[in-house]
Design a protein around this motif. Structure first.
Motif, PDB file in Angstrom:
ATOM      1  N   THR A  22      10.344 -45.459  84.686  1.00 43.16           N
ATOM      2  CA  THR A  22      10.064 -44.263  83.890  1.00 43.16           C
ATOM      3  C   THR A  22      10.015 -44.609  82.410  1.00 43.16           C
ATOM      4  OG1 THR A  22      12.400 -43.682  83.643  1.00 43.16           O
ATOM      5  CG2 THR A  22      11.242 -42.770  85.554  1.00 43.16           C
ATOM      6  N   MET A  23       9.249 -43.855  81.693  1.00 47.02           N
ATOM      7  CA  MET A  23       9.138 -44.022  80.240  1.00 47.02           C
ATOM      8  C   MET A  23      10.473 -43.703  79.569  1.00 47.02           C
ATOM      9  SD  MET A  23       6.973 -44.532  77.740  1.00 47.02           S
ATOM     10  CE  MET A  23       6.795 -44.147  76.036  1.00 47.02           C
ATOM     11  N   ARG A  24      11.191 -42.761  80.125  1.00 42.39           N
ATOM     12  CA  ARG A  24      12.453 -42.321  79.542  1.00 42.39           C
ATOM     13  C   ARG A  24      13.474 -43.464  79.469  1.00 42.39           C
ATOM     14  NH1 ARG A  24      16.452 -37.949  82.307  1.00 42.39           N
ATOM     15  NH2 ARG A  24      18.138 -38.152  80.822  1.00 42.39           N
ATOM     16  N   LYS A  25      13.633 -44.203  80.544  1.00 40.40           N
ATOM     17  CA  LYS A  25      14.609 -45.296  80.565  1.00 40.40           C
ATOM     18  C   LYS A  25      14.211 -46.421  79.615  1.00 40.40           C
ATOM     19  CE  LYS A  25      17.610 -43.718  83.408  1.00 40.40           C
ATOM     20  NZ  LYS A  25      18.974 -43.460  83.005  1.00 40.40           N
ATOM     21  N   ALA A  26      12.924 -46.687  79.520  1.00 41.36           N
ATOM     22  CA  ALA A  26      12.455 -47.718  78.596  1.00 41.36           C
ATOM     23  C   ALA A  26      12.714 -47.304  77.151  1.00 41.36           C
ATOM     24  CB  ALA A  26      10.972 -47.990  78.815  1.00 41.36           C
ATOM     25  N   SER A  27      12.469 -46.042  76.825  1.00 34.85           N
ATOM     26  CA  SER A  27      12.694 -45.581  75.455  1.00 34.85           C
ATOM     27  C   SER A  27      14.184 -45.514  75.131  1.00 34.85           C
ATOM     28  CB  SER A  27      12.031 -44.225  75.212  1.00 34.85           C
ATOM     29  OG  SER A  27      12.574 -43.251  76.068  1.00 34.85           O
ATOM     30  N   GLU A  28      15.037 -45.163  76.111  1.00 34.85           N
ATOM     31  CA  GLU A  28      16.484 -45.180  75.876  1.00 34.85           C
ATOM     32  C   GLU A  28      16.970 -46.592  75.552  1.00 34.85           C
ATOM     33  OE1 GLU A  28      18.289 -43.484  79.339  1.00 34.85           O
ATOM     34  OE2 GLU A  28      17.761 -41.428  78.778  1.00 34.85           O
ATOM     35  N   GLU A  29      16.434 -47.582  76.244  1.00 39.58           N
ATOM     36  CA  GLU A  29      16.808 -48.975  75.963  1.00 39.58           C
ATOM     37  C   GLU A  29      16.331 -49.391  74.569  1.00 39.58           C
ATOM     38  OE1 GLU A  29      18.451 -52.655  76.184  1.00 39.58           O
ATOM     39  OE2 GLU A  29      18.786 -50.981  77.549  1.00 39.58           O
ATOM     40  N   ALA A  30      15.153 -48.939  74.170  1.00 40.73           N
ATOM     41  CA  ALA A  30      14.646 -49.250  72.820  1.00 40.73           C
ATOM     42  C   ALA A  30      15.557 -48.648  71.753  1.00 40.73           C
ATOM     43  CB  ALA A  30      13.222 -48.725  72.662  1.00 40.73           C
ATOM     44  N   ILE A  31      16.022 -47.425  71.981  1.00 44.40           N
ATOM     45  CA  ILE A  31      16.933 -46.775  71.029  1.00 44.40           C
ATOM     46  C   ILE A  31      18.265 -47.512  70.984  1.00 44.40           C
ATOM     47  CG2 ILE A  31      18.270 -44.668  70.617  1.00 44.40           C
ATOM     48  CD1 ILE A  31      15.824 -43.133  71.764  1.00 44.40           C
ATOM     49  N   ARG A  32      18.794 -47.880  72.136  1.00 38.38           N
ATOM     50  CA  ARG A  32      20.066 -48.598  72.210  1.00 38.38           C
ATOM     51  C   ARG A  32      19.963 -49.942  71.477  1.00 38.38           C
ATOM     52  NH1 ARG A  32      21.462 -47.024  77.026  1.00 38.38           N
ATOM     53  NH2 ARG A  32      19.883 -48.287  78.053  1.00 38.38           N
ATOM     54  N   GLN A  33      18.846 -50.612  71.662  1.00 34.65           N
ATOM     55  CA  GLN A  33      18.637 -51.898  71.007  1.00 34.65           C
ATOM     56  C   GLN A  33      18.525 -51.739  69.490  1.00 34.65           C
ATOM     57  OE1 GLN A  33      14.910 -53.763  72.050  1.00 34.65           O
ATOM     58  NE2 GLN A  33      16.022 -55.630  72.500  1.00 34.65           N
ATOM     59  N   SER A  34      17.830 -50.709  69.032  1.00 33.69           N
ATOM     60  CA  SER A  34      17.687 -50.464  67.588  1.00 33.69           C
ATOM     61  C   SER A  34      19.047 -50.162  66.958  1.00 33.69           C
ATOM     62  CB  SER A  34      16.737 -49.302  67.341  1.00 33.69           C
ATOM     63  OG  SER A  34      15.458 -49.621  67.792  1.00 33.69           O
ATOM     64  N   ARG A  35      19.875 -49.387  67.642  1.00 28.21           N
ATOM     65  CA  ARG A  35      21.216 -49.096  67.122  1.00 28.21           C
ATOM     66  C   ARG A  35      22.041 -50.366  66.998  1.00 28.21           C
ATOM     67  NH1 ARG A  35      22.487 -43.716  70.606  1.00 28.21           N
ATOM     68  NH2 ARG A  35      21.379 -42.274  69.254  1.00 28.21           N
ATOM     69  N   ARG A  36      21.953 -51.233  67.997  1.00 28.94           N
ATOM     70  CA  ARG A  36      22.704 -52.484  67.967  1.00 28.94           C
ATOM     71  C   ARG A  36      22.274 -53.355  66.778  1.00 28.94           C
ATOM     72  NH1 ARG A  36      22.449 -53.790  73.297  1.00 28.94           N
ATOM     73  NH2 ARG A  36      20.353 -54.578  72.992  1.00 28.94           N
ATOM     74  N   ILE A  37      20.980 -53.402  66.511  1.00 34.51           N
ATOM     75  CA  ILE A  37      20.469 -54.186  65.388  1.00 34.51           C
ATOM     76  C   ILE A  37      20.927 -53.589  64.066  1.00 34.51           C
ATOM     77  CG2 ILE A  37      18.362 -54.834  64.147  1.00 34.51           C
ATOM     78  CD1 ILE A  37      17.051 -55.159  66.920  1.00 34.51           C
ATOM     79  N   ILE A  38      20.898 -52.266  63.952  1.00 35.48           N
ATOM     80  CA  ILE A  38      21.330 -51.599  62.710  1.00 35.48           C
ATOM     81  C   ILE A  38      22.811 -51.845  62.458  1.00 35.48           C
ATOM     82  CG2 ILE A  38      21.731 -49.326  61.671  1.00 35.48           C
ATOM     83  CD1 ILE A  38      19.054 -48.471  62.960  1.00 35.48           C
ATOM     84  N   LEU A  39      23.635 -51.742  63.495  1.00 37.16           N
ATOM     85  CA  LEU A  39      25.074 -51.995  63.329  1.00 37.16           C
ATOM     86  C   LEU A  39      25.346 -53.442  62.933  1.00 37.16           C
ATOM     87  CD1 LEU A  39      26.590 -49.972  66.305  1.00 37.16           C
ATOM     88  CD2 LEU A  39      26.702 -49.429  63.868  1.00 37.16           C
ATOM     89  N   ALA A  40      24.622 -54.372  63.521  1.00 35.78           N
ATOM     90  CA  ALA A  40      24.799 -55.780  63.160  1.00 35.78           C
ATOM     91  C   ALA A  40      24.383 -56.018  61.707  1.00 35.78           C
ATOM     92  CB  ALA A  40      23.995 -56.679  64.089  1.00 35.78           C
ATOM     93  N   ALA A  41      23.313 -55.368  61.274  1.00 35.42           N
ATOM     94  CA  ALA A  41      22.866 -55.510  59.888  1.00 35.42           C
ATOM     95  C   ALA A  41      23.888 -54.924  58.920  1.00 35.42           C
ATOM     96  CB  ALA A  41      21.518 -54.829  59.698  1.00 35.42           C
ATOM     97  N   LYS A  42      24.465 -53.770  59.277  1.00 33.38           N
ATOM     98  CA  LYS A  42      25.489 -53.167  58.417  1.00 33.38           C
ATOM     99  C   LYS A  42      26.717 -54.068  58.314  1.00 33.38           C
ATOM    100  CE  LYS A  42      24.408 -48.288  58.918  1.00 33.38           C
ATOM    101  NZ  LYS A  42      24.857 -46.986  59.431  1.00 33.38           N
ATOM    102  N   GLN A  43      27.135 -54.666  59.424  1.00 34.22           N
ATOM    103  CA  GLN A  43      28.284 -55.566  59.390  1.00 34.22           C
ATOM    104  C   GLN A  43      27.990 -56.790  58.540  1.00 34.22           C
ATOM    105  OE1 GLN A  43      29.128 -56.355  63.491  1.00 34.22           O
ATOM    106  NE2 GLN A  43      30.314 -54.475  63.759  1.00 34.22           N
ATOM    107  N   GLU A  44      26.787 -57.322  58.653  1.00 35.04           N
ATOM    108  CA  GLU A  44      26.406 -58.495  57.864  1.00 35.04           C
ATOM    109  C   GLU A  44      26.394 -58.148  56.383  1.00 35.04           C
ATOM    110  OE1 GLU A  44      25.619 -62.318  57.059  1.00 35.04           O
ATOM    111  OE2 GLU A  44      25.991 -61.523  59.057  1.00 35.04           O
TER     112      GLU A  44
END
Length: 179
Positions: free
Chosen positions: A118-140
């Motif tokens: 489903t498109m929904r599960k793929a987009s949820e994973e994209a959002i989860r991945q973007s959040r992880r990248i943003i948090l890592a950037a903030k920590q850095e």
């Protein structure tokens, strides 16, 4: 009524680290795609790669069902839709693509992160991945800022010490007289 079964592939464009720039690996690999990449250009490059690898059979198998559902240049992420029976062929073609499909495109890797029904599960994973990248950037950024603050505090302490224990000019500044 017959339902057409589809698969959605969440794909990241990963760039190799640039040795000239001192950027953390996660930030360098997840950098935005600056080229003028459009969904039609992406589809054209994918179809050309499928045709090169699998010939007429591959081109015919993916012809009617392949489409770009989401493309984000800021996160270098896109979602492809294809038929369920041929998603592995598409995945193989993406694995062998090695440049961003624009004129003089940068070298990169197309990494399939998730295959979903489903498109929904793929987009949820994209959002989860973007959040992880943003948090890592903030920590850095916070670690760099804290190191900079520590350096500035040390420099300030040294200047204060020199000011207090300095020569004649510091005694005059402290209000002491030799008379």
């Amino acid at each position: 009524m017959v339902r057409i079964k589809e698969r959605y592939l969440l794909v990241n464009i990963v760039y190799p680290p640039d040795p000239a720039k001192r950027v953390p690996d996660l930030m360098a690999q997840s950098r935005p795609t600056m080229e003028r990449l459009t969904p039609p250009a992406l589809l054209k490059a994918i179809r050309a790669e499928v045709a090169q690898m699998f010939g007429d059979y591959g081109s015919g198998a993916l012809e009617g069902h392949l489409s770009v559902k989401y493309l984000s240049l800021a996160t270098s992420t896109f979602i492809l839709r294809c038929s369920r029976s041929h998603y592995q062929m598409l995945w193989a073609a993406l694995t062998f693509m090695d440049h961003v499909p624009v004129k003089d495109g940068q070298p990169c890797i197309f990494r399939v992160v998730r295959v979903s029904g489903t498109m929904r599960k793929a987009s949820e994973e994209a959002i989860r991945q973007s959040r992880r990248i943003i948090l890592a950037a903030k920590q850095e950024i916070s670690s760099v800022v804290s190191q900079t603050d520590a350096t500035q505090h040390n420099l300030r302490d040294q200047l204060m010490l020199e000011y207090v224990t300095g020569g004649d000019s510091s005694d005059d500044a402290m209000g002491e007289d030799d008379s």
